[in-house]
Motif scaffolding. Structure first.
Motif, PDB file in Angstrom:
ATOM      1  N   LEU A 347      -0.434  -3.210   4.877  1.00  0.00           N
ATOM      2  CA  LEU A 347      -1.705  -2.642   5.342  1.00  0.00           C
ATOM      3  C   LEU A 347      -1.504  -1.329   6.085  1.00  0.00           C
ATOM      4  N   SER A 350      -4.414   1.105   6.426  1.00  0.00           N
ATOM      5  CA  SER A 350      -5.467   0.737   7.375  1.00  0.00           C
ATOM      6  C   SER A 350      -5.200   1.343   8.743  1.00  0.00           C
ATOM      7  N   ASN A 353      -5.794   5.098   8.450  1.00  0.00           N
ATOM      8  CA  ASN A 353      -7.230   5.380   8.352  1.00  0.00           C
ATOM      9  C   ASN A 353      -7.942   5.209   9.687  1.00  0.00           C
ATOM     10  N   THR A 354      -7.479   4.237  10.491  1.00  0.00           N
ATOM     11  CA  THR A 354      -8.101   3.984  11.791  1.00  0.00           C
ATOM     12  C   THR A 354      -7.930   5.169  12.726  1.00  0.00           C
ATOM     13  N   SER A 505     -16.411   1.016   3.240  1.00  0.00           N
ATOM     14  CA  SER A 505     -14.992   1.249   2.954  1.00  0.00           C
ATOM     15  C   SER A 505     -14.579   0.666   1.609  1.00  0.00           C
ATOM     16  N   TYR A 507     -10.680  -0.178  -0.692  1.00  0.00           N
ATOM     17  CA  TYR A 507      -9.313  -0.564  -0.365  1.00  0.00           C
ATOM     18  C   TYR A 507      -8.523   0.623   0.189  1.00  0.00           C
ATOM     19  N   GLN A 510     -10.088   1.447   3.931  1.00  0.00           N
ATOM     20  CA  GLN A 510     -10.352   0.406   4.927  1.00  0.00           C
ATOM     21  C   GLN A 510      -9.601   0.690   6.236  1.00  0.00           C
ATOM     22  N   THR A 511     -10.216   0.314   7.340  1.00  0.00           N
ATOM     23  CA  THR A 511      -9.653   0.551   8.664  1.00  0.00           C
ATOM     24  C   THR A 511      -9.083  -0.745   9.232  1.00  0.00           C
ATOM     25  N   LEU A 512      -8.499  -0.648  10.422  1.00  0.00           N
ATOM     26  CA  LEU A 512      -7.908  -1.824  11.054  1.00  0.00           C
ATOM     27  C   LEU A 512      -8.934  -2.925  11.286  1.00  0.00           C
ATOM     28  N   ALA A 515      -9.602  -4.556   7.976  1.00  0.00           N
ATOM     29  CA  ALA A 515      -8.402  -5.292   7.567  1.00  0.00           C
ATOM     30  C   ALA A 515      -8.229  -6.567   8.392  1.00  0.00           C
TER      31      ALA A 515
END
Length: 557
Positions: A347, A350, A353-354, A505, A507, A510-512, A515
């Motif tokens: 991940l 993620s 992205n966060t 979002s 795949y 997607q952020t934390l 996820a």
């Protein structure tokens, strides 16, 4: 054009036009598109109120609306009952470790709500550690965390810090002479708190109560995780939207419109009440904390440390479980970094992205906020007043509704193709975060700019500096504290955003928070705990940076 703007058409007028255009495209159009969808029959393309009739004619939907109001209202009342006296104790009395407790309270308030829900599942779920401990000692299985009681517990412990922050700020403006005068007249203790202190801080409590109610009403993750049979409005909107894709879009849009109307009504009622209760205070002599003795000391310490300990316990337990060997939903013996290794290996995007998506959003937010604040305070006219009103609308729009509106607007319609076809990209997530979190930075920037004398800017202009140079070299540096305060609030709420992110979002984006929620649903508790811990660490680091930059300890809302 000249009639629209009080000032001559210059660079600031052009900025006003650009900002208005951005709001029209990315907020007014999506919400308007949602409204149109709600009253159009998809089959006949004719005007119809059948979707609204369907909602109000079925007990299933009305009971869901009642559930949301019930849990949000009670959570607001409980938050007031916990947060208000806690703020008073911290202001009026000397409490050892108060600085650390304040930091813990802020951390509790800034963490993602659904993480609190997930934490309480681990503690008081059907196989939770506290549930099993109580059962092994007493032989009695305690009530589990699911349903109305669990949602209420999570909301109260998550949201009372907001009341604490508002009340603490208001208590700083209460003059100590009022406390001394009431004491001389024999009004002390609880009586003084009820008759003197509460009326003085009522406007701030109303503002805090509105924020708590709005956040509880709009929360998606908590009831989705532990609600089970207790249905709430955000979950209904989410489920109906997903189930109606390709079907009756009109009904999904109608539910979203009803949500907007309800939150708008609550917002306006609060404003009317607050206006009637409003007054100004200026403390020449702030309240001086007193030493505690006897039974009062025991009670204040038990209440303060007990409440803060209970609020922070879920986060602490999640951090602990992130290091336990885990297989699915089962925590095994021994400790390792396996959950973190899995989180980073599978991940990694993620985590990136966060930081990246909120980071881009924050830059845009700061730039737009300082401009809107300046226009609202220094160049007030019909256009800038309208812009100021537009900027506050997202404050009352639930996250799931905002997500649905943006997805519907930029997945079809006039912006469904071409440059603005952003429905499955990172751009739509940036737009959603900017629109939803911009009000925080605008309000704090407006507050600080209102306190800066305009004569300073006039002096710079008289010395030959241009308007833009004066703005960037003189005004913005003086606004720094307000900008930083609002920016950190925007940032912390963005990195834990779930309600819009789960709709917008993919795949790749997607952020934390998404996820973590996904791993909880899948039953991968070890990875979920690791991701939750990473998110908590990011929040703590953000708050520490805020305190360093603002050279203080207080966080204003």
């Amino acid at each position: 054009m000249k009639a629209l703007f009080k000032h001559k058409l210059d660079s600031w007028a052009l900025i006003t036009l650009v900002l208005l255009l951005l709001y029209l495209i990315f907020m007014v159009y999506p919400v308007g598109n949602l409204l149109i969808q709600s009253v159009i029959d998809k089959t006949t393309q004719a005007f119809s109120l059948n979707s609204f009739i369907k909602f109000f004619s079925k007990p299933y939907y009305l009971s869901t609306l009642f559930n949301s109001f019930k849990v949000s209202l009670i959570a607001t009342l409980l938050s007031l009952l916990v947060g208000t006296p806690l703020a008073y104790f911290f202001t009026a009395y000397q409490i050892k470790g108060a600085k650390v407790l304040r930091i813990l309270i802020i951390i509790a308030s800034m963490s993602a709500p659904f993480i609190g829900a997930y934490s309480w599942i681990l503690l008081l779920g059907r196989n939770g550690v506290l549930t099993q401990l109580i059962y092994s000692i007493s032989g009695i299985m305690p009530p589990d965390i699911y349903g109305f009681t669990g949602i209420l517990l999570v909301f109260t412990l998550q949201l009372f810090p907001l009341i604490f922050l508002y009340a603490s700020g208001a208590l700083k403006n209460v003059d100590h002479s009022l406390m001394e005068a009431s004491e001389n007249m024999g009004c002390t203790g609880i009586k003084r708190f009820v008759k003197i202190v509460l009326p003085l801080i009522t406007p701030s409590l109303l503002a805090g109560a509105l924020l708590v109610f709005m956040r509880a009403l709009a929360d998606f993750g908590t009831p989705m995780l532990i609600g089970e049979g207790y249905r709430t409005f955000p979950v209904l909107i989410f489920n109906e939207f997903l189930s109606e894709v390709g079907g009756d879009d009109s009904f999904a849009a109608a539910i979203a419109v009803i949500a907007i109307l309800i939150t708008t009504a609550v917002f306006l009622v609060q404003k009317i009440i607050a206006r009637k209760k409003s007054f100004t205070m200026n403390a020449l002599h702030p309240i001086t904390p007193k030493k505690l003795n006897g039974i009062k000391k025991i009670f204040v310490y038990l209440f303060s440390y007990g409440v803060v300990g209970l609020a922070i316990m879920p986060q602490c337990y999640v951090i602990y479980t992130s290091f336990i060997n885990t297989k699915g939903m089962v925590f095994q013996s021994g400790y390792s970094f396996d959950s973190y290794i899995s989180a980073f290996e599978t991940l990694g995007n993620s985590i990136q992205n966060t930081i990246l998506i909120p980071g881009i959003s924050l830059v845009i937010i700061i730039l737009m906020a300082v401009m809107i604040a300046y226009l609202s305070v220094r160049r007030r006219n019909a256009a800038t007043s309208f812009l100021d009103i537009l900027s506050m609308i997202p404050y009352i729009v639930p996250g799931t509704v905002a997500g649905i509106a943006l997805l519907s607007a930029f997945n079809s319609g006039i912006f469904g193709s071409g440059v603005l076809a952003i429905s499955a990209t990172m751009s739509i997530m940036v737009v959603a975060l900017v629109i939803r979190r911009l009000p925080y930075t605008i309000r704090s920037s407006v507050a600080i700019l209102s306190q800066i004398p305009i004569s300073i800017e006039e002096a710079a202009l008289s010395l030959g500096a241009s308007k833009m140079k004066t703005f960037f070299r003189i005004t913005i540096p003086m606004m720094a504290s307000g900008i930083i305060s609002g920016a950190i609030l925007s940032w912390v709420t963005m990195i834990s955003e779930l309600s819009t992110a789960i709709l917008l979002s993919t795949y790749k984006t997607q952020t934390l928070s998404v996820a973590t929620y996904t791993e909880v649903i899948r039953g991968n508790y070890g990875v979920a705990a690791a991701l939750s811990t990473i998110l908590t660490v990011l929040t703590v680091i953000s708050l520490l940076i805020f305190m360093k930059l603002s050279k203080g300890e207080d966080l204003s809302i």
